[in-house]
Design an enzyme around this catalytic site. Sequence first.
Site, mmCIF file in Angstrom:
data_model
loop_
_atom_site.group_PDB
_atom_site.id
_atom_site.type_symbol
_atom_site.label_atom_id
_atom_site.label_comp_id
_atom_site.label_asym_id
_atom_site.label_seq_id
_atom_site.Cartn_x
_atom_site.Cartn_y
_atom_site.Cartn_z
ATOM 1 N N LYS A 157 34.697 -40.011 -7.778
ATOM 2 C CA LYS A 157 35.220 -41.253 -7.213
ATOM 3 C C LYS A 157 34.080 -42.162 -6.774
ATOM 4 O O LYS A 157 33.115 -41.708 -6.154
ATOM 5 C CB LYS A 157 36.127 -40.911 -6.036
ATOM 6 N N SER A 204 43.793 -44.143 -3.230
ATOM 7 C CA SER A 204 42.666 -44.855 -3.812
ATOM 8 C C SER A 204 41.886 -44.050 -4.844
ATOM 9 O O SER A 204 41.016 -44.597 -5.524
ATOM 10 C CB SER A 204 41.729 -45.317 -2.690
ATOM 11 N N SER A 232 45.035 -40.702 -0.192
ATOM 12 C CA SER A 232 44.343 -41.187 -1.390
ATOM 13 C C SER A 232 44.069 -40.141 -2.448
ATOM 14 O O SER A 232 43.695 -40.480 -3.563
ATOM 15 C CB SER A 232 43.026 -41.866 -0.996
#
Length: 447
Positions: free
Chosen positions: A78, A152, A176
């Site tokens: 990420k 996210s 997330s």
Amino acid sequence: MTTWAGRTAAEISAAVREKRVTPREVVAEHLARIERLDGRVGAFRTVRAEAALAEADEVAARADFAELPLAGVPVAVKDNLAVRGESRRIGSAATPDTPAPQDHVTVARLRAAGAVVVGLTNVPELCVFGTTDGVLGIARNPWDPTRSAGGSSGGSAAAVAAGMVPIALGNDGMGSLRIPAANCGLVTIKPGQGVVPTGDGDSTWFGMSENGPLATTVEDARLMFSVLAGTEPGPVSAPGVLRVAVSLRSPLAGVTISRPYAAAARDAAGLLMRAGHQVRRADPPYPLSLATTSLAHWSAGTAADARPLDPRLLTRRTRVHARLGRPFLRTVSSGASREQLRRRLEPFFTEHDVLLTPALARRSPKAGPWHERGWLSNVLVNTNYSPLTPAWNLTGWPAMSVPCGTLPSGAPCAVQLVGRPGTESRLLDLAGQLEERNPWQRTAPMD
């Protein structure tokens, strides 16, 4: 010819250690799949093709090659975690495009275990919202590219669900990891506070954000979790007879759970009952103040992250969110409201070992430029489809998302498992029982 894209991390690492395939061959096949599919998915902000192949060769030459638990396994990271030599943009034009001098501690642990970082994945700006879109890209759900992958950690989830990598690294501050995992049919675990390192100086949204794995199987989630936590993989075992509470109630007043997600929780409850657990309906005593407490922490975390950045380069929804959060910075940093919530919910987890809920209230929003829309539109769409995750970031307790059933569109559905501090292995064992009794398709049919 054996195809390695779409295989699990456990299968790949075993084959690499046994020298049935080389790390370079595995990584090259996954890079080719990324090149073929990512134009439709939008999982990656940047792909490290040459660097990844060179690092695959380095793995093959290591003296401890035969002991590496993730030998030659491609992994996506990420884009809010530092990867040495790559910029960390966090989905924003306001962040510097300068290479990181060293790996984040979790990335370093994956590399030490033999994994090869093939790229950094898209996130919403500053990882604020539950749809992964922004000036650097839009991540779509591989099962239904008209829908957002969630956020996210949406890019990481999309990469795994499309078979572009077998596992990916993300983090979870308000859901997330669990939100995109639920959208994309993956297994994830948000560890309890302090189990996986967060990294010195990194944003943790005042201790709410935890790093964790995204995988297609419970075995892979367990394997990656053990590497991130710096422990030996625990043995797969029957968790014993557990007291499982099933709740179909939304923690947020006015938000309802749609039929497919309620049905998934009922189905999972039936599976666990047949596995011998004591299952009954029971709702946690969520306080009416949970919505305002969640919003205060969510916005204050954004305000802290935005403080060193040029606000003119942030999107409007992020600027508004950060401005809203500034007045809450002092009260949120005290941790008093989080401790109050823990005290309120602890008696429930004295009576029950595990809480089972739907993972989401409804399917993810349409994929698109949500960052161009107003703040209120974004907040409403986020809270209406993902009200079930933030409470467990506020408490700091472990929680999982596990696939269970399908939506009318054919995309995956999912449930959430929540436990007391220190029960990550128990939750993984319980998820393994769900997987055994109701196996799911690992990756989306994109070819």
